[in-house]
Scaffold this motif. Sequence first.
Motif, mmCIF file in Angstrom:
data_model
loop_
_atom_site.group_PDB
_atom_site.id
_atom_site.type_symbol
_atom_site.label_atom_id
_atom_site.label_comp_id
_atom_site.label_asym_id
_atom_site.label_seq_id
_atom_site.Cartn_x
_atom_site.Cartn_y
_atom_site.Cartn_z
ATOM 1 N N HIS A 1 0.851 -1.189 0.000
ATOM 2 C CA HIS A 1 0.000 0.000 0.000
ATOM 3 C C HIS A 1 0.881 1.231 0.000
ATOM 4 O O HIS A 1 1.834 1.335 0.789
ATOM 5 C CB HIS A 1 -0.923 0.019 1.220
ATOM 6 C CG HIS A 1 -1.867 1.177 1.244
ATOM 7 N ND1 HIS A 1 -2.908 1.311 0.348
ATOM 8 C CD2 HIS A 1 -1.910 2.284 2.041
ATOM 9 C CE1 HIS A 1 -3.567 2.426 0.605
ATOM 10 N NE2 HIS A 1 -2.981 3.042 1.622
ATOM 11 N N LEU B 172 1.353 5.251 0.588
ATOM 12 C CA LEU B 172 0.810 6.351 1.381
ATOM 13 C C LEU B 172 1.315 7.681 0.838
ATOM 14 O O LEU B 172 2.517 7.834 0.589
ATOM 15 C CB LEU B 172 1.236 6.230 2.848
ATOM 16 C CG LEU B 172 0.467 5.251 3.733
ATOM 17 C CD1 LEU B 172 1.186 5.083 5.061
ATOM 18 C CD2 LEU B 172 -0.956 5.739 3.964
ATOM 19 N N ARG C 282 -0.040 11.627 4.786
ATOM 20 C CA ARG C 282 -1.028 10.719 5.375
ATOM 21 C C ARG C 282 -0.356 9.678 6.273
ATOM 22 O O ARG C 282 0.842 9.402 6.151
ATOM 23 C CB ARG C 282 -1.842 10.023 4.275
ATOM 24 C CG ARG C 282 -2.651 11.022 3.455
ATOM 25 C CD ARG C 282 -3.514 10.330 2.424
ATOM 26 N NE ARG C 282 -4.662 9.646 3.014
ATOM 27 C CZ ARG C 282 -5.812 10.244 3.314
ATOM 28 N NH1 ARG C 282 -5.973 11.546 3.104
ATOM 29 N NH2 ARG C 282 -6.815 9.541 3.820
ATOM 30 N N ALA D 264 -1.339 5.791 8.569
ATOM 31 C CA ALA D 264 -2.156 4.585 8.461
ATOM 32 C C ALA D 264 -2.192 3.873 9.802
ATOM 33 O O ALA D 264 -1.298 4.023 10.640
ATOM 34 C CB ALA D 264 -1.616 3.656 7.383
ATOM 35 N N SER E 183 6.211 5.864 3.122
ATOM 36 C CA SER E 183 5.604 6.053 1.804
ATOM 37 C C SER E 183 5.020 4.766 1.235
ATOM 38 O O SER E 183 4.150 4.808 0.367
ATOM 39 C CB SER E 183 6.633 6.622 0.825
ATOM 40 O OG SER E 183 7.744 5.738 0.704
ATOM 41 N N ARG E 184 5.498 3.641 1.717
ATOM 42 C CA ARG E 184 5.014 2.357 1.197
ATOM 43 C C ARG E 184 5.014 1.326 2.317
ATOM 44 O O ARG E 184 5.952 1.242 3.102
ATOM 45 C CB ARG E 184 5.895 1.874 0.037
ATOM 46 C CG ARG E 184 5.425 0.562 -0.592
ATOM 47 C CD ARG E 184 6.361 0.123 -1.711
ATOM 48 N NE ARG E 184 6.301 1.049 -2.821
ATOM 49 C CZ ARG E 184 5.431 0.987 -3.826
ATOM 50 N NH1 ARG E 184 4.512 0.026 -3.843
ATOM 51 N NH2 ARG E 184 5.464 1.855 -4.807
ATOM 52 N N ASP F 2 -6.282 4.246 5.891
ATOM 53 C CA ASP F 2 -5.472 5.311 5.293
ATOM 54 C C ASP F 2 -6.109 6.627 5.705
ATOM 55 O O ASP F 2 -7.250 6.926 5.328
ATOM 56 C CB ASP F 2 -5.465 5.136 3.775
ATOM 57 C CG ASP F 2 -4.520 6.078 3.064
ATOM 58 O OD1 ASP F 2 -4.480 7.277 3.430
ATOM 59 O OD2 ASP F 2 -3.821 5.645 2.120
#
Length: 237
Positions: free
Chosen positions: A177, A179, A183, A185, A218-219, A235
């Motif tokens: 995922h 991001l 943001r 999560a 970021s990931r 998210d």
Amino acid sequence: MITIRKAADRGHADHGWLRTYHSFSFADYHDPEHVHFRGLRVLNEDHVAPARGFGSHPHRDMEILTWILAGELQHKDSMGNGSVIRPGEVQVMSAGTGVTHSEHNPSPTTPVHLLQIWIFPRAKNLPPRYEQAPVGDLAHGALHRIAGPRTSQATTVLEADAEVFVARLSAGDSVDHVLAADRGAWLQVARGAVRLSGVDRHGVELTAGDGAAIEAESRLRIIGQQPGTEVLLFDLA
């Protein structure tokens, strides 16, 4: 940065007919270090005894999402909605200017196991709204967007800057995922176990009931560690 919230560290109450676990401050449980995470205000794991439930009670200015893990939950509200929510369906209620509802386990023999989630809305005093929908085939090894803003093409609409995903994973299955820079999560393990890692791939192990707050990543990569694993990913703005 990944910060683990272990299942055993959550707030807990046993009312006999209800066993409940609180990731964030709720009811008589208050933890100033765990009031909410970004837009995620409540994440409760509830076990409701057969033929018992929550009597009619009010809400306002909150997005309320219910996800059933096992059993069934009967819902009735002041908007005239009455339904039974089952595994594989998602329910969203926008409390808005005010709504009352009740939740009851209709089975005389089988407990219901559920997650109830509250998310701060994008604005106050919105019109109350109810939505319930099947999520379709939850194929293993994929993130399924079960709730999000109207522009997100999610299964149901949230009047909030948040998206909710579900993934079912077998051992070795993985999902990624991305991001956006501003943001964060939250990952909640509903059952089973996963390994969660960020961009540096130094992962953490999470098991059923564990959560993780994720910032400045970021990931994300989520790898199933057991058969029958299920996770929810939020998210959040």
